[in-house]
Design an enzyme around this catalytic site. Structure first.
Site, mmCIF file in Angstrom:
data_model
loop_
_atom_site.group_PDB
_atom_site.id
_atom_site.type_symbol
_atom_site.label_atom_id
_atom_site.label_comp_id
_atom_site.label_asym_id
_atom_site.label_seq_id
_atom_site.Cartn_x
_atom_site.Cartn_y
_atom_site.Cartn_z
ATOM 1 N N ASP A 128 0.846 -1.193 0.000
ATOM 2 C CA ASP A 128 0.000 0.000 0.000
ATOM 3 C C ASP A 128 0.884 1.247 0.000
ATOM 4 O O ASP A 128 2.115 1.160 -0.007
ATOM 5 C CB ASP A 128 -1.038 -0.043 1.141
ATOM 6 C CG ASP A 128 -0.458 0.178 2.533
ATOM 7 O OD1 ASP A 128 0.645 0.759 2.653
ATOM 8 O OD2 ASP A 128 -1.110 -0.215 3.523
ATOM 9 N N VAL A 146 1.995 3.432 1.981
ATOM 10 C CA VAL A 146 2.987 3.825 2.994
ATOM 11 C C VAL A 146 4.031 2.749 3.285
ATOM 12 O O VAL A 146 4.775 2.859 4.266
ATOM 13 C CB VAL A 146 2.303 4.262 4.318
ATOM 14 C CG1 VAL A 146 1.492 5.524 4.098
ATOM 15 C CG2 VAL A 146 1.406 3.150 4.872
ATOM 16 N N LYS A 147 4.110 1.731 2.458
ATOM 17 C CA LYS A 147 5.072 0.662 2.743
ATOM 18 C C LYS A 147 6.434 0.944 2.080
ATOM 19 O O LYS A 147 6.547 1.790 1.207
ATOM 20 C CB LYS A 147 4.525 -0.683 2.248
ATOM 21 C CG LYS A 147 3.260 -1.110 2.989
ATOM 22 C CD LYS A 147 3.481 -1.250 4.479
ATOM 23 C CE LYS A 147 2.273 -1.790 5.233
ATOM 24 N NZ LYS A 147 1.149 -0.856 5.373
ATOM 25 N N THR A 148 7.466 0.191 2.528
ATOM 26 C CA THR A 148 8.828 0.430 2.043
ATOM 27 C C THR A 148 8.888 0.358 0.525
ATOM 28 O O THR A 148 9.559 1.166 -0.108
ATOM 29 C CB THR A 148 9.812 -0.591 2.656
ATOM 30 O OG1 THR A 148 9.781 -0.449 4.075
ATOM 31 C CG2 THR A 148 11.238 -0.358 2.169
#
Ligand SMILES: Cc1ncc(COP(=O)(O)O)c(C=O)c1O
Length: 397
Positions: free
Chosen positions: A183, A185-187
């Protein structure tokens, strides 16, 4: 975290490829594609990164958990043991299948306490789901041992932990089936997306079919495909996969930046008396996506959290007071607030949540501050930030 901070021409090029040939769907339309299969390419790339035989992309991390459980045969009335500290997606994904989430205490790893897991096993238990929260991991050997002893499916939610390892194995590749979120906001991000990783051929084929209406994906005529079993639509689009494809190739670069920033802050905070850090099991290496530390008590943690906010130290979370990640504030779950009727099994399974005592989890989460590590910070900015954080903690003690 998060990968979107460093979007570049690499992501733009992959997305442009998709728009130029016009096929936004991951299956079919072979003639129109000019050889572009972004979802397939991302699955291959993830397989290499995760050192896992099979990867199935889906539309989100929540879908990944549900599809992983379904693929392993978890369903109505089965109990799935999960931690009190996670994201709401964990119980959502379990309940979507009519299964029952059984919440148990965490320990100083900030995920499942193996003793609490053992104590929660009943004849209805089907799976244990460790959630590798904030870039680190649970006691994987102890949890594997419990699963083997009781013949349970071991599920690893590594949605927040891509890039971490345990005994040299990538997180998300260690249990029977692993889950990832891409999603926003993931790395590494696809905008929205998720993946299931497994070495189990049957689970993989189940995931492949189940996430696309049960299609068997045999041949190149979609209309002629058969449906060995019922499924749903949890497909990822080519546009999302294109972004992820560029991002996954940059994972080593992102982890390197996270490690540098994490280490600067950790070294500074380690000098502050009263600050301790979460336990990383022996053999484990974090993804460095978060730095989690403990303060002496709730009062100090409240003060530090407020001081950080007042002085512009952003992205540091005190999950004890957060609605998304810790059982304390999940009133909608405790009060069974569902849009539609729930099964009696699920209602009964969740019956004692309101009154259940999670003192051990409170002991850790009340004192924990979890700081996201951004990729866009310069080294000088991180040093200044680390010093400010240390100063504010000293002042609050
Ligand atoms: C631990 C964990 N599991 C599952 C999810 C769900 O992922 P998604 O937002 O892609 O549905 C998240 C998302 O933050 C997560 O942190």
């Amino acid at each position: 975290m998060p990968g979107f901070e460093l979007f570049s021409d690499l992501e733009r090029k992959e997305v442009t490829d998709v728009l130029d040939n016009g096929v936004l769907m991951r299956y079919g339309f072979d003639g129109m594609r000019n050889g572009h299969w972004k979802a397939k390419a991302l699955e291959d790339e993830l397989s290499k990164t995760l050192k896992t035989k099979h990867v199935q992309l889906v539309s989100s991390g929540t879908a990944a958990v549900s599809v992983a459980l379904a693929s392993a045969g978890v369903g109505a009335g089965d109990e799935v043991i999960m931690p009190t500290f996670t994201f709401v997606a964990s119980f959502e994904a379990i309940m979507m299948l009519g299964a029952i989430p059984i919440l148990v205490d965490i320990d100083d790893t900030l995920t499942l306490d193996p003793k609490a897991v053992e104590a929660a096993i009943t004849p209805k238990t089907k799976a244990i789901m460790v959630v590798q929260m904030c870039g680190s991991m649970g006691d994987m050997d102890a949890l594997r041992h419990i699963c083997d002893t009781h013949n349970l499916i071991f599920v690893e939610d590594a949605c927040q932990a891509i890039g971490g390892t345990y005994k040299e194995k990538p997180l998300g590749s260690i249990a029977d089936v692993g889950c990832f979120s891409f999603d926003f906001v993931k790395t590494i991000t696809c905008g929205e997306g998720g993946a299931i990783s497994t070495n189990n051929e049957a689970y993989y084929l189940n995931a492949d079919h189940y996430s696309d209406h049960g299609h068997d994906h045999v041949g190149s005529d979609r209309g002629a495909e058969t449906h060995p079993f019922l499924g749903y639509n949890f497909r990822i689009s080519e546009l999302h996969a294109a972004v992820g494809l560029a991002q996954v190739r940059r994972l080593p670069e992102f982890i390197g930046i996270q490690k540098r920033n994490y280490t600067i802050i950790r070294n500074e905070l380690a000098r502050v008396p009263g600050v301790t850090f979460r336990r990383v099991p022996k053999g484990g290496v974090e993804s460095y996506g978060f730095l989690n530390f403990f303060l002496p008590d709730l009062e100090v943690a409240n003060k530090v959290s407020k001081a950080f906010k007042d002085h512009g130290i952003d992205v540091c979370f005190h999950y004890y007071n957060n609605n998304w990640h810790y059982i304390r504030k999940w009133d909608h779950l405790k009060n069974l607030k569902s849009l539609f009727p729930m099964s009696e099994d699920v209602k009964k399974g969740l019956d004692d949540l309101k009154s259940k005592d999670f003192k051990q989890s409170d002991h850790y989460i009340a004192r924990n501050i979890s700081c996201l590590i951004k990729l866009s910070w310069t080294e000088d900015e991180v040093k200044a930030r680390a010093q400010k954080m240390a100063e504010l903690i000293r002042f609050s003690l």
